[in-house]
Write a protein that holds these residues in place. Structure first.
Motif, PDB file in Angstrom:
ATOM      1  N   LEU A   1      43.352 -37.744  61.085  1.00 32.49           N
ATOM      2  CA  LEU A   1      44.636 -37.903  60.414  1.00 32.49           C
ATOM      3  C   LEU A   1      45.113 -36.596  59.788  1.00 32.49           C
ATOM      4  O   LEU A   1      46.283 -36.199  59.929  1.00 32.49           O
ATOM      5  CB  LEU A   1      44.522 -39.003  59.350  1.00 32.49           C
ATOM      6  N   LYS A   2      44.228 -35.907  59.095  1.00 32.34           N
ATOM      7  CA  LYS A   2      44.626 -34.658  58.445  1.00 32.34           C
ATOM      8  C   LYS A   2      45.027 -33.608  59.481  1.00 32.34           C
ATOM      9  O   LYS A   2      46.033 -32.900  59.306  1.00 32.34           O
ATOM     10  CB  LYS A   2      43.495 -34.124  57.565  1.00 32.34           C
ATOM     11  N   ALA A   3      44.281 -33.511  60.569  1.00 29.76           N
ATOM     12  CA  ALA A   3      44.611 -32.531  61.600  1.00 29.76           C
ATOM     13  C   ALA A   3      45.950 -32.844  62.248  1.00 29.76           C
ATOM     14  O   ALA A   3      46.725 -31.929  62.589  1.00 29.76           O
ATOM     15  CB  ALA A   3      43.515 -32.498  62.664  1.00 29.76           C
ATOM     16  N   THR A   4      46.260 -34.119  62.411  1.00 25.57           N
ATOM     17  CA  THR A   4      47.541 -34.506  63.005  1.00 25.57           C
ATOM     18  C   THR A   4      48.697 -34.119  62.100  1.00 25.57           C
ATOM     19  O   THR A   4      49.686 -33.506  62.545  1.00 25.57           O
ATOM     20  CB  THR A   4      47.560 -36.019  63.275  1.00 25.57           C
ATOM     21  N   ILE A   5      48.595 -34.464  60.820  1.00 24.36           N
ATOM     22  CA  ILE A   5      49.679 -34.151  59.893  1.00 24.36           C
ATOM     23  C   ILE A   5      49.812 -32.645  59.692  1.00 24.36           C
ATOM     24  O   ILE A   5      50.923 -32.100  59.639  1.00 24.36           O
ATOM     25  CB  ILE A   5      49.461 -34.885  58.561  1.00 24.36           C
ATOM     26  N   ALA A   6      48.686 -31.947  59.627  1.00 25.84           N
ATOM     27  CA  ALA A   6      48.742 -30.485  59.519  1.00 25.84           C
ATOM     28  C   ALA A   6      49.383 -29.879  60.763  1.00 25.84           C
ATOM     29  O   ALA A   6      50.166 -28.918  60.682  1.00 25.84           O
ATOM     30  CB  ALA A   6      47.345 -29.916  59.314  1.00 25.84           C
ATOM     31  N   GLY A   7      49.082 -30.444  61.937  1.00 24.34           N
ATOM     32  CA  GLY A   7      49.673 -29.958  63.170  1.00 24.34           C
ATOM     33  C   GLY A   7      51.169 -30.154  63.218  1.00 24.34           C
ATOM     34  O   GLY A   7      51.918 -29.302  63.731  1.00 24.34           O
ATOM     35  N   ILE A   8      51.637 -31.281  62.687  1.00 27.72           N
ATOM     36  CA  ILE A   8      53.087 -31.526  62.608  1.00 27.72           C
ATOM     37  C   ILE A   8      53.739 -30.471  61.720  1.00 27.72           C
ATOM     38  O   ILE A   8      54.818 -29.949  62.034  1.00 27.72           O
ATOM     39  CB  ILE A   8      53.349 -32.948  62.095  1.00 27.72           C
TER      40      ILE A   8
ATOM     41  N   GLN B   1      52.587 -27.457  61.212  1.00 26.54           N
ATOM     42  CA  GLN B   1      52.538 -26.192  61.942  1.00 26.54           C
ATOM     43  C   GLN B   1      53.682 -26.090  62.944  1.00 26.54           C
ATOM     44  O   GLN B   1      54.096 -24.990  63.313  1.00 26.54           O
ATOM     45  CB  GLN B   1      51.194 -26.056  62.644  1.00 26.54           C
ATOM     46  N   ALA B   2      54.221 -27.228  63.356  1.00 23.92           N
ATOM     47  CA  ALA B   2      55.399 -27.255  64.236  1.00 23.92           C
ATOM     48  C   ALA B   2      56.691 -27.117  63.444  1.00 23.92           C
ATOM     49  O   ALA B   2      57.780 -27.281  64.000  1.00 23.92           O
ATOM     50  CB  ALA B   2      55.410 -28.543  65.043  1.00 23.92           C
ATOM     51  N   LEU B   3      56.561 -26.809  62.151  1.00 22.24           N
ATOM     52  CA  LEU B   3      57.707 -26.655  61.240  1.00 22.24           C
ATOM     53  C   LEU B   3      58.479 -27.958  61.080  1.00 22.24           C
ATOM     54  O   LEU B   3      59.699 -27.974  60.902  1.00 22.24           O
ATOM     55  CB  LEU B   3      58.637 -25.527  61.713  1.00 22.24           C
ATOM     56  N   LEU B   4      57.736 -29.058  61.173  1.00 20.82           N
ATOM     57  CA  LEU B   4      58.243 -30.376  60.829  1.00 20.82           C
ATOM     58  C   LEU B   4      57.299 -30.938  59.776  1.00 20.82           C
ATOM     59  O   LEU B   4      56.342 -30.291  59.374  1.00 20.82           O
ATOM     60  CB  LEU B   4      58.285 -31.287  62.064  1.00 20.82           C
TER      61      LEU B   4
ATOM     62  N   VAL C   1      51.627 -42.399  62.386  1.00 19.70           N
ATOM     63  CA  VAL C   1      52.156 -41.238  61.673  1.00 19.70           C
ATOM     64  C   VAL C   1      53.615 -41.041  62.084  1.00 19.70           C
ATOM     65  O   VAL C   1      53.911 -40.961  63.284  1.00 19.70           O
ATOM     66  CB  VAL C   1      51.344 -39.965  61.978  1.00 19.70           C
ATOM     67  N   ARG C   2      54.492 -40.948  61.101  1.00 15.66           N
ATOM     68  CA  ARG C   2      55.929 -40.827  61.371  1.00 15.66           C
ATOM     69  C   ARG C   2      56.426 -39.459  60.922  1.00 15.66           C
ATOM     70  O   ARG C   2      56.146 -39.015  59.816  1.00 15.66           O
ATOM     71  CB  ARG C   2      56.689 -41.939  60.648  1.00 15.66           C
ATOM     72  N   VAL C   3      57.183 -38.814  61.782  1.00 14.86           N
ATOM     73  CA  VAL C   3      57.715 -37.487  61.499  1.00 14.86           C
ATOM     74  C   VAL C   3      59.042 -37.611  60.750  1.00 14.86           C
ATOM     75  O   VAL C   3      59.833 -38.511  61.019  1.00 14.86           O
ATOM     76  CB  VAL C   3      57.934 -36.695  62.804  1.00 14.86           C
ATOM     77  N   ARG C   4      59.262 -36.702  59.792  1.00 14.99           N
ATOM     78  CA  ARG C   4      60.565 -36.618  59.135  1.00 14.99           C
ATOM     79  C   ARG C   4      61.396 -35.598  59.922  1.00 14.99           C
ATOM     80  O   ARG C   4      61.045 -34.439  60.031  1.00 14.99           O
ATOM     81  CB  ARG C   4      60.422 -36.183  57.679  1.00 14.99           C
ATOM     82  N   MET C   5      62.523 -36.063  60.483  1.00 17.17           N
ATOM     83  CA  MET C   5      63.298 -35.235  61.398  1.00 17.17           C
ATOM     84  C   MET C   5      64.781 -35.552  61.208  1.00 17.17           C
ATOM     85  O   MET C   5      65.358 -36.352  61.955  1.00 17.17           O
ATOM     86  CB  MET C   5      62.857 -35.515  62.839  1.00 17.17           C
ATOM     87  N   PRO C   6      65.436 -34.994  60.190  1.00 17.02           N
ATOM     88  CA  PRO C   6      66.843 -35.336  59.902  1.00 17.02           C
ATOM     89  C   PRO C   6      67.739 -35.153  61.120  1.00 17.02           C
ATOM     90  O   PRO C   6      67.722 -34.097  61.767  1.00 17.02           O
ATOM     91  CB  PRO C   6      67.217 -34.348  58.800  1.00 17.02           C
ATOM     92  N   GLY C   7      68.486 -36.203  61.464  1.00 19.10           N
ATOM     93  CA  GLY C   7      69.389 -36.130  62.593  1.00 19.10           C
ATOM     94  C   GLY C   7      68.712 -36.115  63.949  1.00 19.10           C
ATOM     95  O   GLY C   7      69.369 -36.003  64.980  1.00 19.10           O
ATOM     96  N   GLY C   8      67.373 -36.217  63.980  1.00 16.30           N
ATOM     97  CA  GLY C   8      66.656 -36.334  65.245  1.00 16.30           C
ATOM     98  C   GLY C   8      66.573 -35.076  66.076  1.00 16.30           C
ATOM     99  O   GLY C   8      66.515 -35.144  67.307  1.00 16.30           O
ATOM    100  N   VAL C   9      66.527 -33.901  65.451  1.00 15.34           N
ATOM    101  CA  VAL C   9      66.547 -32.631  66.170  1.00 15.34           C
ATOM    102  C   VAL C   9      65.138 -32.126  66.437  1.00 15.34           C
ATOM    103  O   VAL C   9      64.289 -32.124  65.549  1.00 15.34           O
ATOM    104  CB  VAL C   9      67.322 -31.562  65.367  1.00 15.34           C
ATOM    105  N   CYS C  10      64.892 -31.665  67.659  1.00 12.06           N
ATOM    106  CA  CYS C  10      63.575 -31.162  68.039  1.00 12.06           C
ATOM    107  C   CYS C  10      63.762 -30.028  69.036  1.00 12.06           C
ATOM    108  O   CYS C  10      64.420 -30.203  70.067  1.00 12.06           O
ATOM    109  CB  CYS C  10      62.774 -32.297  68.678  1.00 12.06           C
TER     110      CYS C  10
END
Length: 579
Positions: free
Chosen positions: A125-132, A134-137, A78-87
């Motif tokens: 898989l669904k819980a992981t993507i939903a959790g991402i 929920q982290a506003l990513l 699972v890959r996160v979309r994170m413009p500019g790499g900010v966390c």
């Protein structure tokens, strides 16, 4: 609708799949609900890429499971979309928890400046993507035939110019997001609106999206840390007195190729002109539309923008772009790059805040008996008041640290045995690798798992020759698809078969020149044996400030590659003369 799409009989299977997918819905919901298998259907596996996830299996277990008549040990990356790499620290902690709960107890920083989770089984898989989310990513369009994560210099605090460029990076990312609601319906339980999504709601991409993946990056000279010439579309920020005046536009970069198929090759982008900030989105959108309309939709190996340009010419591309814009790009502004690596260690900005860039080999964040890295960074995130910045070279910046918090973070680094980059050799700091085995289905050889050992052997040779402080870019990938940007490494190992690699030499230290095949299908031991006399030669005869990639070209070990089409050209064997 498009130039090549009119040739209906020649469309690839992927094009037909996208067209009939109801805007990326397919039967993904049904596949996820099937308890009989850990996999999804083959078609749904392709569509899942647009949602930010790849189906994989553990290849270390594949043979034994086959012997036991079990299906492969399927899981998902699972890959996160994170413009500019900010966390933010809060997001870091949320992603860390997801990795420990659902993935393989690790996070991995990718060469596209974001995180990947590995080992997520289908039921999670669904819980992981939903959790991402929920982290506003999110993971939307982190993969697939769309514009992917937009990368830029990782620290906007260094100057007002850096801050402005980062803001434009976010705008580029948002501008090219798919509009289909399939993602929200499948992963976030949003109700589907009655009827099908009208095509005008995907007015940019259309029903079949792009012919292949599309990558955008923004660089700020003199640092080419994002390898701007390797992007399908690169923007080179031009500033004056720390203020942004505009961007040079670079098109047609791309790293992937296929062994033994000379019609495929890596290519560096061409700088075609300049645009102001107010013109940026218009220029980017029209370049993407040209690729949408003219990209090859019958042969995916020829579907990237680099081949669209080379099949017609860069002059054709510029004329097509100018016609669509209704005006012509003015000439590019002068610029200069010095390197394509990260700035390591502690740095203080003009406001007195501190920033620490750590070297994380292969971007892997996990606990080991020798180094509880994941735990240490978790504890830092609990007290950190700034944010985290990922780099495209798989490293990490702990950014925006106050003067009062700096000693607390230093204490945690020591407690959890997280070394500062000055503890590493120059060659180790700049090294990169892809994941490869055991999870990547495309891998032909090891990559991440052999990088530490290979570097140790290389360092031993370099230390004997007095080269320990020489910065040399080394990149290892398990296949020729180029995820670790190997073809702009001064030394690159590209997997050919299990335990064997093609050795490439001669890229530019600042990412401005491709490397060239030097020896084919070598083992690690053979590569060290081949490199040792070249290092000896380099130690004796390098000029002041001469980088290794420049040296091997000057001494005739490989020819300079001036264009992607020259990458596979073979010359008669040349004897290298040395004193």
């Amino acid at each position: 609708m498009t130039h090549d799409l009119q040739q209906k009989g020649k469309l690839s299977a992927e094009e037909k799949l996208k067209e009939g997918s109801d805007y990326l819905r397919g039967t993904i919901k049904e596949s996820l609900a099937d308890p009989v298998t850990g996999a999804v259907t083959a078609d749904d596996a392709k569509l899942l890429k647009f949602h930010g996830t790849y189906q994989q299996d553990d290849r270390d277990l594949r043979t034994e499971r086959m012997r036991q008549k079990l299906e492969p040990a399927y899981s998902f990356m699972v890959r996160v979309r994170m413009p500019g790499g900010v966390c933010t620290p809060k997001q870091w902690l949320q992603l860390d928890e997801l990795a420990r709960q659902y993935a393989n107890n690790s996070l991995r920083i990718t060469t596209r400046q974001t995180f990947q989770f590995h080992g997520v089984v289908k039921r999670h898989l669904k819980a992981t993507i939903a959790g991402i989310n929920q982290a506003l990513l999110n993971t939307i369009a982190a993969c697939g035939d769309v514009n992917r994560n937009v990368v830029c210099h990782n620290n906007p605090y260094l100057s007002p110019l850096h801050k402005t460029v980062y803001e434009w990076t976010k705008r580029l990312s948002d501008h090219f997001l798919p509009q289909t609601r399939a993602y929200h319906e499948i992963w976030l339980d949003e109700e589907k609106v009655a009827g099908t999504l009208p095509e005008d709601q995907e007015s940019l991409y259309g029903k079949t999206y792009l012919p292949r993946k599309f990558k955008i990056g923004v660089a700020i000279p003199p640092s080419n840390d994002i390898d701007v010439f390797s992007q399908d579309l690169g923007f080179i920020a031009i500033g004056k007195n720390n203020r942004l005046t505009g961007f040079n536009v670079c098109v047609g970069g791309g790293m992937g190729m296929t062994h033994s198929e000379t019609a495929t090759y890596p290519r560096l982008g061409d700088v075609i002109g300049f645009c102001t900030p107010s013109q940026l989105l218009e220029v980017a959108e029209n370049i993407l539309k040209i690729q949408r309309d003219f990209g090859n939709r019958s042969d995916r190996k020829q579907a990237r923008l680099k081949y669209t340009i080379d099949s017609r010419s860069i002059d054709w591309f510029k004329a097509e772009l100018n016609q669509r814009l209704g005006w012509s790009l003015p000439p590019a502004r002068p610029f200069h790059f010095e390197n394509n690596g990260d700035r390591f260690g502690w740095a203080q900005d003009s406001k007195g805040r501190w920033h620490l860039t750590l070297c994380l080999l292969s971007g892997r964040i996990k606990d080991t008996p020798d180094q509880p890295l994941m735990t240490g960074l978790r504890e830092i995130a609990k007290i950190h008041k700034g944010d985290f910045r990922l780099t495209t070279n798989q490293n990490l910046t702990i950014a925006n640290i106050s003067k009062t918090n700096k000693p607390r973070i230093e204490a945690l680094l020591e407690k959890y045995r997280i070394p500062l980059p000055d503890r590493f050799s120059a060659v180790r700091r700049d090294a990169m690798s892809c994941v490869a085995l055991p999870t990547c289905g495309l891998a032909m050889a090891e990559s991440e798992r052999i990088l530490p050992g290979f570097l140790s052997r290389l360092e031993a040779v370099m230390e004997k020759l007095g080269l320990s402080n020489e910065p040399i870019t080394v990149r290892i990938t398990g296949c020729p698809n180029g995820c670790g940007r190997p073809y702009v490494g001064e030394i690159a190992l590209v997997g050919k078969s299990l335990g064997h690699y093609n050795l490439y030499l001669g890229a530019g230290f600042a990412g401005h020149r491709l490397n060239k095949l030097y020896r084919e299908s070598l083992t690690e031991e053979e590569i060290i044996a081949v490199l040792t006399p070249i290092f000896e030669h380099y130690a004796r005869e390098r000029q002041q400030g001469e980088h290794f990639g420049d040296f091997v070209i000057r001494m005739g070990y490989v020819d300079e590659v001036r264009a992607g089409r020259e990458f596979h050209e073979v010359r008669p064997e040349k004897v290298v003369q040395s004193a």
